[in-house]
Write a protein that holds these residues in place. Structure first.
Motif, mmCIF file in Angstrom:
data_model
loop_
_atom_site.group_PDB
_atom_site.id
_atom_site.type_symbol
_atom_site.label_atom_id
_atom_site.label_comp_id
_atom_site.label_asym_id
_atom_site.label_seq_id
_atom_site.Cartn_x
_atom_site.Cartn_y
_atom_site.Cartn_z
ATOM 1 N N SER A 47 12.717 32.894 14.586
ATOM 2 C CA SER A 47 13.727 31.964 15.074
ATOM 3 C C SER A 47 14.851 32.390 15.651
ATOM 4 C CB SER A 47 14.082 31.105 13.749
ATOM 5 O OG SER A 47 12.946 30.322 13.186
ATOM 6 N N ASN A 48 15.351 33.496 15.443
ATOM 7 C CA ASN A 48 16.484 34.248 15.870
ATOM 8 C C ASN A 48 15.912 35.843 15.840
ATOM 9 O OD1 ASN A 48 18.779 32.248 16.083
ATOM 10 N ND2 ASN A 48 18.265 31.964 13.858
ATOM 11 N N SER A 158 12.595 36.343 12.044
ATOM 12 C CA SER A 158 13.222 35.592 11.008
ATOM 13 C C SER A 158 12.410 34.369 11.241
ATOM 14 C CB SER A 158 14.889 35.569 11.433
ATOM 15 O OG SER A 158 15.046 34.868 12.881
ATOM 16 N N SER A 160 13.789 30.021 10.527
ATOM 17 C CA SER A 160 14.582 29.153 9.862
ATOM 18 C C SER A 160 14.195 27.629 10.631
ATOM 19 C CB SER A 160 16.111 29.324 10.557
ATOM 20 O OG SER A 160 16.183 29.565 12.071
ATOM 21 N N SER A 194 13.102 34.560 3.868
ATOM 22 C CA SER A 194 13.048 33.825 2.627
ATOM 23 C C SER A 194 11.814 33.938 1.765
ATOM 24 C CB SER A 194 13.497 32.373 2.875
ATOM 25 O OG SER A 194 12.356 31.796 3.418
ATOM 26 N N TYR A 246 23.721 42.054 12.377
ATOM 27 C CA TYR A 246 22.281 41.543 12.660
ATOM 28 C C TYR A 246 21.574 42.205 13.493
ATOM 29 C CZ TYR A 246 24.726 38.733 16.288
ATOM 30 O OH TYR A 246 25.548 38.670 17.348
ATOM 31 N N ASN A 303 20.846 27.836 16.867
ATOM 32 C CA ASN A 303 20.617 27.297 15.784
ATOM 33 C C ASN A 303 21.679 27.463 14.670
ATOM 34 O OD1 ASN A 303 19.619 29.764 14.759
ATOM 35 N ND2 ASN A 303 17.674 29.332 15.544
ATOM 36 N N ASP A 305 21.282 29.457 11.961
ATOM 37 C CA ASP A 305 21.434 30.738 11.391
ATOM 38 C C ASP A 305 21.902 31.728 12.299
ATOM 39 O OD1 ASP A 305 20.210 29.831 8.974
ATOM 40 O OD2 ASP A 305 18.381 30.832 9.379
ATOM 41 N N LYS A 308 25.638 31.256 12.762
ATOM 42 C CA LYS A 308 26.220 31.855 11.325
ATOM 43 C C LYS A 308 26.720 33.532 11.364
ATOM 44 C CE LYS A 308 25.577 32.515 6.389
ATOM 45 N NZ LYS A 308 24.633 32.289 5.129
ATOM 46 N N VAL A 309 25.408 33.993 11.901
ATOM 47 C CA VAL A 309 25.541 35.619 12.102
ATOM 48 C C VAL A 309 26.785 35.754 13.096
ATOM 49 C CG1 VAL A 309 23.426 36.084 11.138
ATOM 50 C CG2 VAL A 309 23.482 35.674 13.486
ATOM 51 N N SER A 338 24.457 20.439 11.565
ATOM 52 C CA SER A 338 24.628 22.157 10.726
ATOM 53 C C SER A 338 25.466 22.907 11.498
ATOM 54 C CB SER A 338 23.191 22.228 10.246
ATOM 55 O OG SER A 338 22.788 21.726 9.556
ATOM 56 N N GLN A 342 29.710 24.354 10.759
ATOM 57 C CA GLN A 342 30.239 25.831 10.674
ATOM 58 C C GLN A 342 31.353 25.930 11.491
ATOM 59 O OE1 GLN A 342 27.115 28.890 10.544
ATOM 60 N NE2 GLN A 342 25.725 27.159 10.681
#
Length: 418
Positions: A47-48, A158, A160, A194, A246, A303, A305, A308-309, A338, A342
């Motif tokens: 995903s990332n 990853s 997500s 996860s 990351y 996206n 995730d 976020k990073v 989402s 953030q």
């Protein structure tokens, strides 16, 4: 057809949208004598981080003395960015020649843009006799057009929630789609996943008797320090040109993959591969300052995730600017709300625009989404004028452009005029 006509033809294939399934690509590859069967490949999904991890793998292999093909998507400004050998883009002549040779077949069978581009990359790598090809998936994995390979190694960076309308709305469903690239008896390398995602990957590996390597089993982390220890190499004090913790995970995953797959154990090769990743692979859009004074910062977060990073890193330096501005857009199949959540209270000013792409979220709808979070925004229809005005403003301001790699490409194209 010349290169312009060939690219116009190729881009027109976007009208066929996304076709999940391998029948079309398999038939086309057979039609061109199955170039993929001659390639030794590293196949990357995620995903990332898949673009960065692909670049690190290709760069390390290049520093080891190999001829390396790299296939990624999307491009930012020029189509040729998608297909690279040892830091050089595919030639216009090859692109035009491929489209001309196969134009009738493409029309007759209704091939998509990604199917044609993938086949082109495979043929280009075969004709140029690369030692290895690093292949990034497009969407998903199981039904992705690249999933015709029998790779040396499969890498999943990853997982997500993304493309939920196509891949499913649960992490386990998306992990199942990504795990579709795993082939019998190959080596499989995974980033930090996860528990739900890892369980799906482990089950797939057991089913096809693939050997699984978990990045976390080889990492030691101390605050912002990331160290990698394998039987072949120790990665301690290492210089990485891509900003953000990351990216250290992405680089470490690439090192683990290469050392365990090819037994490359020279520290200088690994260190130079990481250090020289930009010049060796021409990677763009990863925490990239494309202008300074005033500052324009591009990041390909697309996206929640990924955003976020990026924001975790940006918060550490935002106070050094007089003012921070955001230019944002996104594709409608992303979890946009989402992402917006953030962004609350991060920037001084928020600007929204619409990407020139069929999957783009409409500008009015995007503004309504920001309104729900009480974020005051301005809408931008003329991106060129907006960038021009920013460049003549306060030299200590910072404009962040994020939300989609397609938006980054449009801004890069505009900046070429300044």
């Amino acid at each position: 057809m010349d290169i312009k006509q060939s690219l116009d033809k190729l881009f027109s294939l976007h009208n066929f949208g996304i076709k999940l399934g391998l029948d079309n690509i398999r038939a086309f590859l057979e039609h061109i004598s199955n170039p993929e069967k001659s390639l030794k490949t590293f196949h990357i999904a995620g995903s990332n981080g898949k673009g960065s991890t692909s670049a690190f793998i290709a760069s390390i292999l290049f520093e080891a003395g190999y001829k390396v093909g790299l296939y990624t998507s999307p491009h930012f400004v020029r189509f040729n960015e998608r297909i690279i050998i040892n830091g050089k883009y595919i030639e216009d002549e090859f692109v035009a020649g491929f489209i001309n040779r196969h134009n009738d077949y493409i029309d007759k069978h209704g091939l998509t843009f990604f199917e044609v581009t993938t086949a082109m990359a495979f043929e280009y790598f075969k004709e140029n006799k690369v030692d290895f090809a690093v292949i990034e998936t497009g969407l998903g994995g199981r039904l992705d057009a690249t999933n015709v390979l029998n790779p040396l190694a499969c890498i999943i960076t990853s997982i997500s929630l993304e493309h939920t309308n196509i891949l499913g709305d649960k992490i386990s469903q998306i992990a199942f789609e990504k795990s579709g690239i795993i082939k019998p008896h190959c080596k499989v390398f995974i980033g930090k996943l996860s528990d739900d995602a890892e369980a799906v990957i482990e089950k797939k590996c057991n089913e096809v008797k693939a050997k699984l390597f978990r990045l976390e089993d080889y990492l030691i982390e101390k605050n912002d320090i990331v160290e990698l220890y394998t039987e072949e190499i120790e990665l301690q004090d290492w210089e990485i040109p891509l900003k953000g913790k990351y990216q250290r995970y992405n680089a470490a995953l690439a090192v683990l993959t290469v050392t365990k797959t090819l037994d490359i154990d020279k520290p200088s090769v690994v260190y130079d591969g990481i250090k020289n990743v930009i010049q060796n692979t021409l990677i763009q859009g990863r925490y990239e300052y494309i202008r300074k004074q005033p500052f324009i910062l591009l990041d390909s977060a697309h996206n929640p995730d990924g955003l976020k990073v990026f924001l975790n890193e940006f918060r550490n330096e935002k106070n050094k600017y007089s003012k921070t501005l955001l230019l944002f857009s996104a594709l409608k199949d992303k979890d946009i709300d989402s992402m917006i959540k953030q962004l609350v209270n991060i920037f001084d000013e928020y600007y929204l625009t619409e990407i020139n792409y069929e999957r783009a979220e409409k500008l009015d709808d995007l503004k309504k989404r920001f309104d729900k979070f009480n974020i005051k925004t301005e809408t931008i229809t003329d991106k060129g004028k907006f960038i021009s005005n920013f460049l003549i403003g306060d030299k200590n301001n910072c404009l962040v452009v994020t939300g989609s790699m397609f938006l980054l490409g449009e801004i890069k194209s505009i900046l070429e005029e300044f």
